[in-house]
Design an enzyme around this catalytic site. Structure first.
Site, PDB file in Angstrom:
ATOM      1  N   GLU A 136       1.640   6.220  -7.223  1.00 54.26           N
ATOM      2  CA  GLU A 136       0.608   7.193  -7.592  1.00 54.26           C
ATOM      3  C   GLU A 136       1.134   8.621  -7.512  1.00 54.26           C
ATOM      4  O   GLU A 136       0.843   9.442  -8.386  1.00 54.26           O
ATOM      5  CB  GLU A 136      -0.618   7.029  -6.702  1.00 54.26           C
ATOM      6  CG  GLU A 136      -1.427   5.791  -7.008  1.00 54.26           C
ATOM      7  CD  GLU A 136      -2.659   5.635  -6.139  1.00 54.26           C
ATOM      8  OE1 GLU A 136      -2.802   6.387  -5.151  1.00 54.26           O
ATOM      9  OE2 GLU A 136      -3.481   4.768  -6.449  1.00 54.26           O
TER      10      GLU A 136
ATOM     11  N   GLU B 101       0.844  -1.205   0.000  1.00 52.41           N
ATOM     12  CA  GLU B 101       0.000   0.000   0.000  1.00 52.41           C
ATOM     13  C   GLU B 101       0.876   1.251   0.000  1.00 52.41           C
ATOM     14  O   GLU B 101       0.564   2.241  -0.678  1.00 52.41           O
ATOM     15  CB  GLU B 101      -0.944  -0.010   1.203  1.00 52.41           C
ATOM     16  CG  GLU B 101      -1.936   1.127   1.206  1.00 52.41           C
ATOM     17  CD  GLU B 101      -2.925   1.095   0.053  1.00 52.41           C
ATOM     18  OE1 GLU B 101      -3.058   2.144  -0.623  1.00 52.41           O
ATOM     19  OE2 GLU B 101      -3.545   0.049  -0.177  1.00 52.41           O
TER      20      GLU B 101
END
Length: 151
Positions: free
Chosen positions: A98, A91
């Protein structure tokens, strides 16, 4: 062609999360303590800004807590802990991917940016599904046994 100079971006929530002391973020950390401080800043950033990271932390804590409560074998608790840690690590990597993709393409759509972000998210999904499978296989049998013992 003349180069246009863009105006600096307006201050947003990111400015309050990312420390201004990291203006030379490309520089190598001066010592091990500083490296850990930067790593902790990444965890803090993810926890403050990423809903999914908070969800994963909560589910991981629940799984590890249940493992300890049910007195699972040390190796079983270790397996649950490792798979939970893998989900959290992926994560964090997803958040990093991102951010870099958003920095690179700015506010424009690009098919390769979509692929990079989707694949990073898929890596988190796969690891989360595996972690759930591991937790179900290791936690459910003793949990059912405990529940049935109350009847």
């Amino acid at each position: 062609m003349s180069q246009q100079i863009s105006t600096p971006p307006k201050l947003n929530r990111l400015e309050t999360v990312v420390s201004k002391q990291r203006e030379l973020s490309w520089a190598v950390a001066s010592n091990l303590f500083v490296s850990f401080k930067y790593a902790w800043a990444g965890i803090t950033y993810a926890f403050q800004t990423q809903r999914n990271f908070r969800i994963h932390v909560s589910v991981c804590a629940l799984a590890i807590g249940l493992s300890v409560f049910l007195h699972l074998k040390a190796v079983e608790v270790s397996v649950i802990t490792v798979t939970s840690g893998l989900v959290l690590a992926l994560e964090l990597l997803n958040t990093a991917v991102e951010s870099v993709v958003d920095l690179t393409v700015e506010q424009k759509y690009h098919e390769l940016a979509k692929i990079a972000k989707d694949c990073a998210a898929a890596a988190v999904l796969v690891s989360a599904l595996v972690a759930i499978l591991v937790a179900v296989m290791l936690i459910l049998p003793p949990l059912f046994k405990l529940i049935l013992s109350f009847k």
